[in-house]
Design a protein around this motif. Sequence first.
Motif, PDB file in Angstrom:
ATOM      1  N   ASP A  19      93.125 -60.441  36.211  1.00 15.45           N
ATOM      2  CA  ASP A  19      94.557 -60.221  36.377  1.00 15.45           C
ATOM      3  C   ASP A  19      95.365 -61.490  36.125  1.00 15.45           C
ATOM      4  O   ASP A  19      94.835 -62.599  36.149  1.00 15.45           O
ATOM      5  N   VAL A  22      95.409 -65.369  38.331  1.00 14.99           N
ATOM      6  CA  VAL A  22      94.215 -65.677  39.117  1.00 14.99           C
ATOM      7  C   VAL A  22      93.657 -67.062  38.789  1.00 14.99           C
ATOM      8  O   VAL A  22      92.782 -67.559  39.497  1.00 14.99           O
ATOM      9  N   TYR A  91      88.944 -63.278  39.717  1.00 15.25           N
ATOM     10  CA  TYR A  91      89.952 -62.746  40.621  1.00 15.25           C
ATOM     11  C   TYR A  91      90.357 -63.835  41.589  1.00 15.25           C
ATOM     12  O   TYR A  91      89.753 -64.910  41.624  1.00 15.25           O
ATOM     13  N   ASP A  92      91.392 -63.554  42.348  1.00 13.37           N
ATOM     14  CA  ASP A  92      91.944 -64.536  43.279  1.00 13.37           C
ATOM     15  C   ASP A  92      91.502 -64.121  44.685  1.00 13.37           C
ATOM     16  O   ASP A  92      91.827 -63.018  45.131  1.00 13.37           O
ATOM     17  N   ALA A  94      92.505 -64.826  47.414  1.00 11.23           N
ATOM     18  CA  ALA A  94      93.608 -64.656  48.362  1.00 11.23           C
ATOM     19  C   ALA A  94      94.478 -63.444  48.000  1.00 11.23           C
ATOM     20  O   ALA A  94      95.454 -63.166  48.677  1.00 11.23           O
ATOM     21  N   LYS A  95      94.144 -62.775  46.898  1.00 14.05           N
ATOM     22  CA  LYS A  95      94.945 -61.591  46.526  1.00 14.05           C
ATOM     23  C   LYS A  95      94.015 -60.408  46.326  1.00 14.05           C
ATOM     24  O   LYS A  95      93.327 -60.296  45.317  1.00 14.05           O
ATOM     25  N   LEU A  97      94.517 -57.374  45.563  1.00 12.83           N
ATOM     26  CA  LEU A  97      94.769 -56.517  44.403  1.00 12.83           C
ATOM     27  C   LEU A  97      93.993 -56.994  43.172  1.00 12.83           C
ATOM     28  O   LEU A  97      93.454 -56.197  42.416  1.00 12.83           O
ATOM     29  N   THR A  98      93.915 -58.310  43.018  1.00 16.83           N
ATOM     30  CA  THR A  98      93.228 -58.838  41.837  1.00 16.83           C
ATOM     31  C   THR A  98      91.732 -58.533  41.902  1.00 16.83           C
ATOM     32  O   THR A  98      91.079 -58.386  40.878  1.00 16.83           O
ATOM     33  N   LYS A 125      90.228 -69.913  43.440  1.00 12.39           N
ATOM     34  CA  LYS A 125      91.139 -70.395  44.487  1.00 12.39           C
ATOM     35  C   LYS A 125      90.436 -70.449  45.855  1.00 12.39           C
ATOM     36  O   LYS A 125      91.029 -70.114  46.882  1.00 12.39           O
ATOM     37  N   SER A 133      91.514 -63.118  51.461  1.00 15.30           N
ATOM     38  CA  SER A 133      91.572 -61.695  51.792  1.00 15.30           C
ATOM     39  C   SER A 133      90.401 -60.928  51.191  1.00 15.30           C
ATOM     40  O   SER A 133      90.277 -59.731  51.393  1.00 15.30           O
TER      41      SER A 133
END
Lengths: 213, 827
Positions: A19, A22, A91-92, A94-95, A97-98, A125, A133
Amino acid sequence: MGNRDDEYDYLFKVVLIGDSGVGKSNLLSRFTRNEFNLESKSTIGVEFATRSIEVDGKTIKAQIWDTAGQERYRAITSAYYRGAVGALLVYDIAKLLTYNNVERWLKELRDHADQNIVIMLVGNKSDLRHLRSVPTEEAKAFAEKEGLSFIETSALDSTNVETAFHNILTEIYRIVSRQQLPDTGTNEPPGGKTITVEPTEETNRSTNNCCAR
Amino acid sequence: MKAIIDNIECQRDSPRFRQVLEENEKDLDILESKLEKVVKHCNQMVLAGKQFNHEQEQLIHTLWDCAGYFNGDSSVQSALNRMLSALGEAAKYHVILVDQAARAVTKNLSSFIKNELHKVKDQRQDFEKISGDMDSVLQRASGVSRTRTQDVNEINNLVIATRRAFRHTTVNYVHAMSVAQGKKRYEVVGALLSYLKAYSTFYHQGTDLCDDLKPSLEKISQEVNGMRQEVTELDKSMENRHTDVTDKDLVLSVDQLDNSQPVTMYGYLFKRTTNAFKSWNRRYFTLQNNQLVYRKRSGEEVTVMEEDLRLCTVKPAVEVERRYCFEVVSPMKCHMLQAESEDSYNSWISALQRGIGQALQLGSPDNSYLSGNETPTASPNPQKGLGASTTPGDSSNSSSPATTPQTFTAHKAHLWQDLMSIPGNDLCCDCGASHPRWASINLGVTLCIECSGIHRSLGVHYSKVRSLTLDAWEPEMVKVMHDLGNSVINRIYLAAYIPGGSASVPVPKPDSHRQVSVREEWIKVKYVDRRYVKPLSTACHVPHAATPDAETWHPQKSWGIPRRRRRRRPKLPRVSKSSSGSLDASLSSVGDAHDQESHSDITDTSPEASTPLPDILLLDVDVPCPRRDSPEGMSDDYSTEDENSNNVTEEPLSNLSPDTVLYRASEAHNLAMMGHSFALGADKNWHNQDDNGQTPLHQAVSSRSVRAVQYLLINGTRINEQDSSGRTPLHHAALMSNIGQVCLFLKHRVDLNVTDNDGQKAIDLAVQSNEPDVVTLLRVASLSEHIDRDGGGQEDNNMLSDFLRDFQEKMVKQVHDRSLQKYNEIT
């Protein structure tokens, strides 16, 4: 283009996908130029960089394609993946959704890329510990289920960036240098001779007779 | 019919009377209870009938639904339809029957019970009451003392009054009872009668229906037998297939094929991937139409491995460890393939070798397969009779051996017809021979084979010759041809030619029977010396679509270069129903996508149809020219941004140099006008110092036209010229995000590294305009260049062409979607 080493034993094309936001471009710049930019702009279309590493005394040149994560900055898809032997799916951590979108990216890879492509799931990250998360264990389990390798990195503090690229390139190298690949499931086993043709034929015939009467 | 008892007896109130009453009461009670049972069961039956009707309705509904499934199998569907309508009819009758049952039995009998039997009961109550009163009055009367006269009179009166009431009540009661006893007979019989009448109607209607249906049913039953028979036969023949099962590899043997037929070969091969894995994938390969293509076992996608077999060689691969390997080598690529058996290996090698041989003899492949409209098993198209000329349906006066339209694939035939439809193109531009099959792409004309040979000998700076039927035509090339054509070009190159011949024009115009030497001289005079080209000041141009052969001279008051209006494409006869539909769309849409001009071109012919504007070609300002703001002009002009390009100038034409004319014509993407200025020797790389030092190519780019750019490039315009700000045409195309033009420049190997006065490359401008497609293309092109320069290692570098192809397909798809959307909006 990054550093251009004219001498190499292998050239591997690796794509960075995932995404928007990221940290794909920063992973690339960290790995190829040891740079990090907190305020980097969205990638438009595609960007490239190369770096060579040594594995088993062989020089491996990685040609890394950094693609735009943001839909409106993405050009056509299939040509991105043509000839790619590795993919870092980022992906991230901390997110959420990603991370949830990882499956969508996997589908895109499976639709467009070579079936043998080596895929590494990268949770970037990792420095944002307090904002995490996506639990490491969950991502690890998912990667295992999908047959991907997995690592968490931080392009910001350089954690694992080198390792991530090194691992995926080594994995590709192992596969490629093994030469004798297991054939890819397309050729059926030749054990077709004992097919139970006879009984089927018999039943067919008897039902025919019934109908005819 | 009598009353139950005579009146005297009633009046007497005798024991017999009482007994008769009691008997009748009991009798009527029995009747009532029996009738109530009947009504109850009838009610239940009606309910059940209604339920049945409902379910039957549902059944019929689902059966109709099921009949819909056989949509396309007309015999099954018509049989089902026939039977279902009958069934629906029958169901309707049943509904009526149930309704009648309710009416005839339940309703009639209930009302009988209610109106008659219950009335009797009411009367009985009255009678019993008055009977009691009577008894008590008589009792009192009997006890009255004879001495009390007043009492005696009083009681006598009471007795008389009570007896009167009693007797009338008795009469009423007996009346009701008698009527009830009488009515019960016909009420019951009548109820059953009307029920049975309903039944009779029901069966009668049913019989009629069945009589009508009988022939249909017999026919259907025959059909059913036929179907059953077919399956039985099929079943048998399928069983027999077991006997044909062999252990051998099913290899198409090429040796049996007639050598005059084109080689067709198909089957599974393993293909070694070109990426670093070098894994082997099993794919279904097809060799046909001089191409080698493959696909996966599942999925629609077909990949062209080699689109022109002429460039390929095939050789056994002995250095590979695997068995039955061979290589297909072309200038750019090298494919390692593996057959599954020795037979297959031999067949493939000989098929490929023969295919290459034939391709070399016959010419180039076509791309119809790539367009995905033909299946690999489609009949091979024999490409015999090469160079022969004909149009479909008319080959009578052709001297060459006639060929039929089937000699081309649909795509080729369509292209050829398309190009033939351009005014003048059905006859060779130079000698007038019919059905030319060659073209000069930079001049934009069609030629017969003899004249094309002479054109070739002039050199490519005068004429670039291609085959209409054998070469691959890029969409932008087709569009250039569309804007030019023999009529247009001959009006430019033969403007000063006087047909009778004169001292000043000694060269006779050849016809198709002239010797080569005559033609050769003519063609040289025409295109190299350009002897018959008139200078712009005296040239005259008329709307060719209206009067194509008019040679009248219009006085020039002022001039203008109207923007080129798109010539409406004539509707071509469909080549084949199955394939040409989408080919048609893709053929024209590729070009449109490139032009990024009118997506309206495909579907939107209505403005032109409603206002028949002549095609304005060149200079004639007497002809109404479509202004930018007119609705007609909007459809393809697209250019509200370049406000300064007002193209009607109040300026005598003769004052303008050919260079200026080319410059202005490029800006207006008026190809015919550009062609005229070429004929007058315009400098194709002229920098207009009054206009930022731009060249015609810069102007063509800002007109957003792909065809104008293509026309300039194939006529030798230099691609990397910079304007006074240092920008190349590529800079401008990138800035304007014109993917079609960028693709075109990349195909023509533009220099990506030119920087403008601010040090910006084209890629930098593309990044600024945030256009991912252009950025991607330019980055990939640049990477590809680096790889080529570095020697690129052993890998084949098809990166750029892969991307260009993807973009082209994407643009085709977009245009296609857009026109589809538009179509949907209209309908």
